[in-house]
Design a protein around this motif. Structure first.
Motif, PDB file in Angstrom:
ATOM      1  N   LEU A 137       0.036  12.738 -26.044  1.00 39.59           N
ATOM      2  CA  LEU A 137      -0.802  11.658 -26.579  1.00 39.59           C
ATOM      3  C   LEU A 137      -1.473  12.064 -27.883  1.00 39.59           C
ATOM      4  O   LEU A 137      -1.621  11.243 -28.792  1.00 39.59           O
ATOM      5  CB  LEU A 137      -1.846  11.223 -25.543  1.00 39.59           C
ATOM      6  N   ALA A 138      -1.856  13.327 -27.984  1.00 46.31           N
ATOM      7  CA  ALA A 138      -2.498  13.801 -29.221  1.00 46.31           C
ATOM      8  C   ALA A 138      -1.554  13.676 -30.414  1.00 46.31           C
ATOM      9  O   ALA A 138      -1.999  13.447 -31.533  1.00 46.31           O
ATOM     10  CB  ALA A 138      -2.956  15.248 -29.050  1.00 46.31           C
ATOM     11  N   GLU A 139      -0.251  13.813 -30.183  1.00 45.46           N
ATOM     12  CA  GLU A 139       0.722  13.659 -31.259  1.00 45.46           C
ATOM     13  C   GLU A 139       0.916  12.198 -31.662  1.00 45.46           C
ATOM     14  O   GLU A 139       1.299  11.913 -32.787  1.00 45.46           O
ATOM     15  CB  GLU A 139       2.071  14.236 -30.830  1.00 45.46           C
ATOM     16  N   LEU A 140       0.664  11.307 -30.718  1.00 39.83           N
ATOM     17  CA  LEU A 140       0.862   9.876 -30.979  1.00 39.83           C
ATOM     18  C   LEU A 140      -0.370   9.212 -31.577  1.00 39.83           C
ATOM     19  O   LEU A 140      -0.257   8.188 -32.264  1.00 39.83           O
ATOM     20  CB  LEU A 140       1.244   9.163 -29.684  1.00 39.83           C
ATOM     21  N   ASN A 141      -1.547   9.782 -31.333  1.00 43.10           N
ATOM     22  CA  ASN A 141      -2.786   9.144 -31.788  1.00 43.10           C
ATOM     23  C   ASN A 141      -2.868   8.923 -33.300  1.00 43.10           C
ATOM     24  O   ASN A 141      -3.354   7.873 -33.729  1.00 43.10           O
ATOM     25  CB  ASN A 141      -4.012   9.896 -31.266  1.00 43.10           C
ATOM     26  N   GLU A 152      12.674  -2.720 -23.587  1.00 38.91           N
ATOM     27  CA  GLU A 152      13.573  -1.554 -23.582  1.00 38.91           C
ATOM     28  C   GLU A 152      13.607  -0.833 -22.252  1.00 38.91           C
ATOM     29  O   GLU A 152      14.653  -0.406 -21.815  1.00 38.91           O
ATOM     30  CB  GLU A 152      13.142  -0.544 -24.652  1.00 38.91           C
ATOM     31  N   GLY A 153      12.482  -0.590 -21.662  1.00 38.35           N
ATOM     32  CA  GLY A 153      12.427   0.185 -20.432  1.00 38.35           C
ATOM     33  C   GLY A 153      11.280   1.175 -20.478  1.00 38.35           C
ATOM     34  O   GLY A 153      10.347   1.030 -21.268  1.00 38.35           O
ATOM     35  N   GLN A 154      11.369   2.180 -19.629  1.00 38.21           N
ATOM     36  CA  GLN A 154      10.281   3.136 -19.468  1.00 38.21           C
ATOM     37  C   GLN A 154      10.718   4.544 -19.838  1.00 38.21           C
ATOM     38  O   GLN A 154      11.890   4.890 -19.722  1.00 38.21           O
ATOM     39  CB  GLN A 154       9.788   3.146 -18.016  1.00 38.21           C
ATOM     40  N   VAL A 155       9.738   5.337 -20.269  1.00 44.24           N
ATOM     41  CA  VAL A 155       9.948   6.765 -20.499  1.00 44.24           C
ATOM     42  C   VAL A 155       8.811   7.529 -19.832  1.00 44.24           C
ATOM     43  O   VAL A 155       7.693   7.030 -19.724  1.00 44.24           O
ATOM     44  CB  VAL A 155      10.022   7.141 -22.003  1.00 44.24           C
ATOM     45  N   ARG A 156       9.133   8.716 -19.368  1.00 46.55           N
ATOM     46  CA  ARG A 156       8.122   9.610 -18.801  1.00 46.55           C
ATOM     47  C   ARG A 156       7.660  10.504 -19.944  1.00 46.55           C
ATOM     48  O   ARG A 156       8.462  11.142 -20.614  1.00 46.55           O
ATOM     49  CB  ARG A 156       8.716  10.435 -17.673  1.00 46.55           C
ATOM     50  N   LEU A 157       6.353  10.527 -20.160  1.00 40.61           N
ATOM     51  CA  LEU A 157       5.777  11.252 -21.292  1.00 40.61           C
ATOM     52  C   LEU A 157       4.658  12.145 -20.783  1.00 40.61           C
ATOM     53  O   LEU A 157       3.774  11.686 -20.053  1.00 40.61           O
ATOM     54  CB  LEU A 157       5.234  10.233 -22.301  1.00 40.61           C
ATOM     55  N   ALA A 158       4.700  13.415 -21.151  1.00 38.08           N
ATOM     56  CA  ALA A 158       3.626  14.333 -20.755  1.00 38.08           C
ATOM     57  C   ALA A 158       2.330  13.899 -21.422  1.00 38.08           C
ATOM     58  O   ALA A 158       2.318  13.514 -22.601  1.00 38.08           O
ATOM     59  CB  ALA A 158       3.986  15.761 -21.159  1.00 38.08           C
ATOM     60  N   ASP A 159       1.237  13.961 -20.690  1.00 39.01           N
ATOM     61  CA  ASP A 159      -0.074  13.555 -21.219  1.00 39.01           C
ATOM     62  C   ASP A 159      -0.420  14.309 -22.501  1.00 39.01           C
ATOM     63  O   ASP A 159      -1.070  13.768 -23.386  1.00 39.01           O
ATOM     64  CB  ASP A 159      -1.178  13.790 -20.183  1.00 39.01           C
ATOM     65  N   ASP A 191     -10.043  -1.385 -28.161  1.00 33.84           N
ATOM     66  CA  ASP A 191     -10.845  -0.813 -29.231  1.00 33.84           C
ATOM     67  C   ASP A 191     -10.271   0.513 -29.723  1.00 33.84           C
ATOM     68  O   ASP A 191     -10.506   0.915 -30.867  1.00 33.84           O
ATOM     69  CB  ASP A 191     -12.306  -0.596 -28.773  1.00 33.84           C
ATOM     70  N   ASP A 192      -9.516   1.202 -28.867  1.00 33.39           N
ATOM     71  CA  ASP A 192      -8.928   2.496 -29.219  1.00 33.39           C
ATOM     72  C   ASP A 192      -7.536   2.355 -29.809  1.00 33.39           C
ATOM     73  O   ASP A 192      -6.893   3.357 -30.100  1.00 33.39           O
ATOM     74  CB  ASP A 192      -8.804   3.374 -27.973  1.00 33.39           C
ATOM     75  N   GLY A 193      -7.021   1.152 -29.957  1.00 34.12           N
ATOM     76  CA  GLY A 193      -5.652   0.953 -30.407  1.00 34.12           C
ATOM     77  C   GLY A 193      -4.740   0.753 -29.212  1.00 34.12           C
ATOM     78  O   GLY A 193      -5.172   0.325 -28.153  1.00 34.12           O
ATOM     79  N   LEU A 194      -3.462   1.055 -29.370  1.00 34.78           N
ATOM     80  CA  LEU A 194      -2.506   0.901 -28.278  1.00 34.78           C
ATOM     81  C   LEU A 194      -2.551   2.074 -27.308  1.00 34.78           C
ATOM     82  O   LEU A 194      -2.239   1.947 -26.140  1.00 34.78           O
ATOM     83  CB  LEU A 194      -1.075   0.805 -28.844  1.00 34.78           C
ATOM     84  N   ILE A 195      -2.938   3.236 -27.822  1.00 36.49           N
ATOM     85  CA  ILE A 195      -2.932   4.473 -27.030  1.00 36.49           C
ATOM     86  C   ILE A 195      -4.367   4.928 -26.796  1.00 36.49           C
ATOM     87  O   ILE A 195      -5.124   5.093 -27.757  1.00 36.49           O
ATOM     88  CB  ILE A 195      -2.110   5.565 -27.751  1.00 36.49           C
ATOM     89  N   PRO A 196      -4.765   5.088 -25.543  1.00 33.24           N
ATOM     90  CA  PRO A 196      -6.155   5.511 -25.280  1.00 33.24           C
ATOM     91  C   PRO A 196      -6.441   6.901 -25.815  1.00 33.24           C
ATOM     92  O   PRO A 196      -5.575   7.761 -25.848  1.00 33.24           O
ATOM     93  CB  PRO A 196      -6.225   5.491 -23.742  1.00 33.24           C
TER      94      PRO A 196
END
Length: 92
Positions: free
Chosen positions: A18-22, A8-15, A86-91
């Motif tokens: 990540l807590a919302e994605l975990n 698909e491409g890239q997106v800029r995501l604020a660090d 070990d942490d999944g896809l998202i660190p």
């Protein structure tokens, strides 16, 4: 952070997002461990949708190194297993 969704491409995501994605990442990992194909597919799509919602597309003519690579929406359980740490896809 630059996130690439394969195919698909890239997106800029604020660090901070990540807590919302975990939680979705954790759920995806559980479903993979349990071999829950329908759950895996549903959660993968939810995760990618959330990344698209929270992120801002990087223009196609901009070549930025990716900090995080996520599988394509049609990726198989096996393909995603090969991307996991070990942490999944998202660190974190």
């Amino acid at each position: 952070m630059i996130v690439r969704i394969m195919g698909e491409g890239q997106v800029r995501l604020a660090d901070g997002h990540l807590a919302e994605l975990n939680p979705l990442d954790d759920e995806l990992l559980r479903e993979m461990e349990n071999g829950d194909g329908p759950g895996f597919r549903r959660t993968l799509h939810a995760l990618l949708t959330k990344v698209r919602e929270l992120g801002e597309p990087v223009p196609d003519d901009s070549l930025e190194p990716s900090d995080l690579i996520l599988p394509a929406p049609d990726a198989t359980l096996e393909e995603v297993r090969n991307l996991l740490s070990d942490d999944g896809l998202i660190p974190g």
